[in-house]
Motif scaffolding. Structure first.
Motif, mmCIF file in Angstrom:
data_model
loop_
_atom_site.group_PDB
_atom_site.id
_atom_site.type_symbol
_atom_site.label_atom_id
_atom_site.label_comp_id
_atom_site.label_asym_id
_atom_site.label_seq_id
_atom_site.Cartn_x
_atom_site.Cartn_y
_atom_site.Cartn_z
ATOM 1 N N LEU A 54 -4.507 -3.309 -10.815
ATOM 2 C CA LEU A 54 -5.359 -3.690 -9.687
ATOM 3 C C LEU A 54 -6.794 -3.988 -10.096
ATOM 4 N N ILE A 86 0.843 -1.203 0.000
ATOM 5 C CA ILE A 86 0.000 0.000 0.000
ATOM 6 C C ILE A 86 0.879 1.255 0.000
ATOM 7 N N TRP A 135 -6.115 -1.902 -0.641
ATOM 8 C CA TRP A 135 -5.935 -0.564 -1.210
ATOM 9 C C TRP A 135 -7.206 0.263 -1.045
ATOM 10 N N ASN A 136 -8.341 -0.338 -1.348
ATOM 11 C CA ASN A 136 -9.621 0.379 -1.218
ATOM 12 C C ASN A 136 -9.899 0.747 0.237
ATOM 13 N N GLN A 176 -7.690 3.706 1.064
ATOM 14 C CA GLN A 176 -8.186 4.928 0.439
ATOM 15 C C GLN A 176 -9.390 5.495 1.190
ATOM 16 N N ARG A 221 -3.931 -9.987 -6.419
ATOM 17 C CA ARG A 221 -4.400 -8.645 -6.767
ATOM 18 C C ARG A 221 -5.755 -8.352 -6.152
ATOM 19 N N ARG A 266 -0.223 -1.074 -9.775
ATOM 20 C CA ARG A 266 -1.283 -0.083 -9.557
ATOM 21 C C ARG A 266 -2.234 -0.052 -10.739
ATOM 22 N N ILE A 299 -4.899 -7.428 -2.618
ATOM 23 C CA ILE A 299 -4.253 -6.117 -2.604
ATOM 24 C C ILE A 299 -5.266 -5.022 -2.898
ATOM 25 N N ASN A 300 -6.130 -5.243 -3.870
ATOM 26 C CA ASN A 300 -7.127 -4.244 -4.241
ATOM 27 C C ASN A 300 -8.066 -3.955 -3.075
ATOM 28 N N LEU A 343 2.297 1.627 -3.515
ATOM 29 C CA LEU A 343 1.266 2.012 -4.475
ATOM 30 C C LEU A 343 0.869 3.473 -4.309
ATOM 31 N N ALA A 344 0.895 3.969 -3.080
ATOM 32 C CA ALA A 344 0.533 5.364 -2.820
ATOM 33 C C ALA A 344 1.519 6.334 -3.457
ATOM 34 N N TRP A 402 5.750 -1.425 -9.435
ATOM 35 C CA TRP A 402 4.675 -0.777 -8.662
ATOM 36 C C TRP A 402 3.698 -0.060 -9.565
#
Length: 99
Positions: free
Chosen positions: A69, A11, A91-92, A95, A84, A66, A87-88, A14-15, A62
């Motif tokens: 995803l 994360i 990530w969500n 966010q 993925r 991203r 990870i997704n 990816l940011a 990366w």
């Protein structure tokens, strides 16, 4: 033994990726390779392994991850579909927590 994803590290990396910049594609290790290497049929673990070996040498992993995803199929940023999805989801959550 299954490999555990380091979601916090993923994360964070990816940011730091600009999702609007697609210039990374010119530096991708997969550039010029057959797309089917990264889109193997379900269950073709040997091809997934081969694709991940290419990703291991890539300087833009990366960025690719991203970008990939939201893709349902294939290997993106060195990660196949199942990873993925995990990870997704992380990530969500990250966010939503940041907003």
């Amino acid at each position: 033994m299954a490999h555990r994803l380091d979601l916090a590290n993923i994360i964070t990396n990816l940011a730091n990726v600009n999702p609007d910049d697609h210039s990374w594609r010119t530096n991708a290790a997969c550039r010029g390779l057959p797309a089917d290497l990264f889109m193997p049929p379900r269950g073709d673990n040997a091809t997934v392994k081969d694709a991940k070996q290419v990703c291991d040498t890539c300087p833009v992993t990366w960025n690719c991850l991203r970008f990939g995803l939201i893709e349902k199929y294939g290997v993106w940023g060195g990660q196949a579909e199942k990873n993925r999805r995990t990870i997704n989801a992380a990530w969500n959550r990250a966010q939503r927590a940041a907003s």
